[in-house]
Design a protein around this motif. Sequence first.
Motif, short mmCIF file in Angstrom:
data_model
loop_
_atom_site.label_atom_id
_atom_site.label_comp_id
_atom_site.label_asym_id
_atom_site.label_seq_id
_atom_site.Cartn_x
_atom_site.Cartn_y
_atom_site.Cartn_z
N LEU A 140 -1.03 6.56 -9.32
CA LEU A 140 -2.32 5.98 -8.94
C LEU A 140 -3.36 6.31 -10.00
CD1 LEU A 140 -2.37 6.91 -5.15
CD2 LEU A 140 -2.15 4.61 -6.10
N PRO A 141 -4.32 5.38 -10.26
CA PRO A 141 -5.33 5.66 -11.29
C PRO A 141 -6.22 6.84 -10.91
CG PRO A 141 -5.83 3.62 -10.11
CD PRO A 141 -4.49 4.07 -9.65
N GLY A 142 -6.33 7.79 -11.83
CA GLY A 142 -7.16 8.96 -11.59
C GLY A 142 -6.46 10.10 -10.87
N ILE A 143 -5.24 9.87 -10.41
CA ILE A 143 -4.47 10.91 -9.71
C ILE A 143 -3.37 11.37 -10.66
CG2 ILE A 143 -3.03 11.45 -7.71
CD1 ILE A 143 -5.87 10.73 -6.91
N ALA A 165 5.39 12.91 -5.06
CA ALA A 165 4.41 13.36 -6.04
C ALA A 165 4.34 12.38 -7.21
CB ALA A 165 4.76 14.76 -6.54
N ASP A 166 5.49 11.83 -7.62
CA ASP A 166 5.50 10.86 -8.72
C ASP A 166 4.79 9.57 -8.35
OD1 ASP A 166 6.88 12.61 -10.38
OD2 ASP A 166 8.85 11.85 -9.77
N GLN A 167 4.98 9.11 -7.11
CA GLN A 167 4.31 7.89 -6.67
C GLN A 167 2.80 8.09 -6.62
OE1 GLN A 167 6.44 7.49 -2.94
NE2 GLN A 167 7.53 5.66 -3.68
N LEU A 187 0.84 -1.19 0.00
CA LEU A 187 0.00 0.00 0.00
C LEU A 187 0.88 1.25 0.00
CD1 LEU A 187 -2.67 -1.11 2.61
CD2 LEU A 187 -2.86 -1.17 0.13
N LEU A 188 0.42 2.26 -0.70
CA LEU A 188 1.15 3.52 -0.80
C LEU A 188 0.70 4.44 0.33
CD1 LEU A 188 3.12 5.20 -2.53
CD2 LEU A 188 1.14 6.03 -3.79
N ASP A 189 1.63 4.90 1.13
CA ASP A 189 1.33 5.79 2.26
C ASP A 189 1.15 7.21 1.74
OD1 ASP A 189 1.04 7.00 4.72
OD2 ASP A 189 3.18 6.91 5.22
N ILE A 190 -0.06 7.74 1.89
CA ILE A 190 -0.33 9.09 1.37
C ILE A 190 0.33 10.17 2.23
CG2 ILE A 190 -2.44 8.46 0.16
CD1 ILE A 190 -4.04 9.56 2.52
#
Length: 121
Positions: free
Chosen positions: A74-77, A68-70, A60-63
């Motif tokens: 993400l889809p839609g981001i 910014a690149d990571q 999981l990607l920690d918000i």
Amino acid sequence: MRHFTLASLAATALTLGLLTATPVLAQATQPAAKSDSKMAPAPKAPATESKMAPAPKVELLDINSATADQLAELPGIGKAYSAKIIAGRPYKGKDDLVNKNLVPQKTYDGIKDKIIAKQKS
């Protein structure tokens, strides 16, 4: 008259017994093993469907700490949403993205299973 009633009841019971037993006797317990059968064999279910395999562990990607690149991957981001997400840090939960009106609900629904909001300890 009494003899006739008993005979009728016995005949009825015998008839009902034969009617209910007939389908059981007519059904085969195992399919015939003929090789010249014209019916196609029943498809077998793959082993993966019959057993519940654990889902593969997805990182999981920690918000709260992603670059910014990571985030843009993400889809839609895209770049605009990733900049808004970074500017709104820190987050108590991943649903803060919608609660703070940073991303639309539809976009959040597409990424909610891929993100997490880790807290600093």
